[in-house]
Design a protein around this motif. Structure first.
Motif, short mmCIF file in Angstrom:
data_model
loop_
_atom_site.label_atom_id
_atom_site.label_comp_id
_atom_site.label_asym_id
_atom_site.label_seq_id
_atom_site.Cartn_x
_atom_site.Cartn_y
_atom_site.Cartn_z
N ALA A 41 85.34 58.34 48.12
CA ALA A 41 85.39 58.75 46.71
C ALA A 41 83.99 59.13 46.21
CB ALA A 41 85.99 57.64 45.85
N MET A 42 83.00 58.34 46.57
CA MET A 42 81.63 58.64 46.16
C MET A 42 81.14 59.93 46.80
SD MET A 42 79.04 57.93 44.31
CE MET A 42 79.21 56.23 43.79
N GLN A 43 81.46 60.13 48.07
CA GLN A 43 81.01 61.36 48.74
C GLN A 43 81.72 62.57 48.17
OE1 GLN A 43 78.33 61.59 50.91
NE2 GLN A 43 78.61 63.70 50.29
N GLU A 44 82.99 62.45 47.84
CA GLU A 44 83.71 63.57 47.23
C GLU A 44 83.09 63.94 45.89
OE1 GLU A 44 87.75 62.12 47.30
OE2 GLU A 44 88.11 63.00 49.28
N ALA A 45 82.71 62.94 45.10
CA ALA A 45 82.05 63.21 43.82
C ALA A 45 80.69 63.87 44.05
CB ALA A 45 81.89 61.90 43.04
N ALA A 68 79.15 64.85 38.22
CA ALA A 68 78.46 63.65 37.74
C ALA A 68 79.46 62.66 37.15
CB ALA A 68 77.40 64.03 36.71
N GLU A 69 80.42 63.17 36.41
CA GLU A 69 81.44 62.29 35.82
C GLU A 69 82.31 61.67 36.91
OE1 GLU A 69 83.50 60.17 32.91
OE2 GLU A 69 81.55 61.15 32.86
N ALA A 70 82.65 62.44 37.93
CA ALA A 70 83.42 61.89 39.06
C ALA A 70 82.61 60.81 39.77
CB ALA A 70 83.81 63.01 40.03
N HIS A 71 81.31 61.01 39.88
CA HIS A 71 80.40 60.03 40.48
C HIS A 71 80.44 58.72 39.68
CE1 HIS A 71 76.33 58.36 41.27
NE2 HIS A 71 76.44 58.92 42.46
N ARG A 72 80.30 58.84 38.36
CA ARG A 72 80.33 57.66 37.49
C ARG A 72 81.69 56.96 37.59
NH1 ARG A 72 82.10 55.81 32.91
NH2 ARG A 72 83.33 57.67 32.49
N LYS A 73 82.76 57.75 37.59
CA LYS A 73 84.10 57.19 37.64
C LYS A 73 84.35 56.48 38.97
CE LYS A 73 88.94 58.39 36.78
NZ LYS A 73 89.40 57.27 37.52
N SER A 74 83.83 57.01 40.06
CA SER A 74 84.06 56.34 41.35
C SER A 74 83.38 54.98 41.38
CB SER A 74 83.61 57.22 42.52
OG SER A 74 82.20 57.32 42.59
N ILE A 75 82.23 54.86 40.74
CA ILE A 75 81.57 53.55 40.65
C ILE A 75 82.42 52.60 39.84
CG2 ILE A 75 79.54 52.32 39.78
CD1 ILE A 75 77.94 54.96 40.34
N THR A 76 82.92 53.08 38.69
CA THR A 76 83.77 52.25 37.85
C THR A 76 85.05 51.86 38.58
OG1 THR A 76 82.91 53.13 35.78
CG2 THR A 76 85.14 52.23 35.71
N ASP A 77 85.67 52.81 39.26
CA ASP A 77 86.93 52.54 39.95
C ASP A 77 86.79 51.53 41.08
OD1 ASP A 77 88.18 54.37 38.28
OD2 ASP A 77 88.33 55.94 39.81
N GLU A 81 82.07 48.37 36.07
CA GLU A 81 82.11 49.27 34.92
C GLU A 81 80.76 49.98 34.81
OE1 GLU A 81 83.33 51.53 31.96
OE2 GLU A 81 84.67 50.14 33.01
N CYS A 82 80.79 51.27 35.00
CA CYS A 82 79.57 52.08 34.98
C CYS A 82 79.58 52.95 33.73
CB CYS A 82 79.47 52.92 36.26
SG CYS A 82 77.93 53.86 36.38
N ASN A 83 79.00 52.43 32.66
CA ASN A 83 78.91 53.23 31.44
C ASN A 83 77.78 54.24 31.60
OD1 ASN A 83 76.43 51.94 30.80
ND2 ASN A 83 77.50 50.29 29.73
N TYR A 84 77.59 55.08 30.58
CA TYR A 84 76.58 56.14 30.70
C TYR A 84 75.17 55.59 30.77
CZ TYR A 84 80.54 59.14 30.06
OH TYR A 84 81.75 59.77 30.24
N GLU A 85 74.90 54.49 30.11
CA GLU A 85 73.56 53.90 30.18
C GLU A 85 73.25 53.43 31.60
OE1 GLU A 85 70.91 50.29 28.22
OE2 GLU A 85 72.98 50.55 27.57
N ALA A 118 72.12 66.32 36.54
CA ALA A 118 73.54 66.45 36.16
C ALA A 118 74.05 65.18 35.50
CB ALA A 118 74.38 66.80 37.39
N ILE A 119 73.65 64.03 36.02
CA ILE A 119 74.05 62.75 35.43
C ILE A 119 73.46 62.63 34.01
CG2 ILE A 119 73.70 60.24 35.57
CD1 ILE A 119 73.97 60.59 38.68
N MET A 120 72.20 62.98 33.86
CA MET A 120 71.56 62.92 32.54
C MET A 120 72.26 63.84 31.55
SD MET A 120 69.38 60.61 32.75
CE MET A 120 68.10 59.78 33.67
N ALA A 121 72.55 65.07 31.97
CA ALA A 121 73.23 66.02 31.09
C ALA A 121 74.62 65.52 30.73
CB ALA A 121 73.30 67.40 31.76
N ASN A 122 75.32 64.97 31.68
CA ASN A 122 76.66 64.45 31.43
C ASN A 122 76.63 63.28 30.44
OD1 ASN A 122 79.58 64.44 32.12
ND2 ASN A 122 79.09 62.39 32.90
N ALA A 123 75.63 62.44 30.56
CA ALA A 123 75.51 61.30 29.64
C ALA A 123 75.23 61.79 28.22
CB ALA A 123 74.39 60.36 30.11
#
Length: 127
Positions: A41-45, A68-77, A81-85, A118-123
């Motif tokens: 899941a992380m590699q797909e993101a 970036a959002e898929a990356h964050r979501k895979s950590i949460t899943d 819980e991986c919030n934007y901070e 990308a992560i910064m922009a997404n946040a």
């Protein structure tokens, strides 16, 4: 051996955090197949972000930020819980820690900075 070193470092750095405790609780219930699914899941993101980079899109493009959002979501899943901070903190570490930088750079030159951006922009978009 390397895994043990990383585990000890993670415990020393984040052992008192809720995220660390959550990840350890989840990990205790995972099979080898579950861990492989989490890694996939992380590699797909990451691949979504990489595809945007290879396409020449800016890091704040919809495609890169979707990765970036898929990356964050895979950590949460899978881990905690991986919030934007937290996610932006991880992105900062991807550039500050040579091991993380090397991980991303081994996949494609410039990926560490690009996924960070990308992560910064997404946040910012989701703040």
């Amino acid at each position: 051996m390397t895994q043990d070193i990383h585990a000890a470092e993670a415990k020393a750095r984040w052992g008192e955090t809720a995220a660390y405790k959550d990840s350890q609780q989840r990990l205790a219930g995972y099979s080898k197949e579950d861990i492989a699914k989490a890694q996939l899941a992380m590699q797909e993101a990451t691949n979504l972000v990489l595809n945007a980079l290879k396409a020449g899109l800016p890091a704040d493009s919809a495609e890169a930020m979707a990765g970036a959002e898929a990356h964050r979501k895979s950590i949460t899943d899978w881990w905690y819980e991986c919030n934007y901070e937290i996610h932006t903190g991880l992105a900062t570490m991807y550039l500050a820690d040579p091991r993380f930088t090397a991980h991303y750079e081994s996949q494609h030159a410039g990926l560490a900075k690009y996924i960070h951006d990308a992560i910064m922009a997404n946040a910012v978009k989701n703040a």
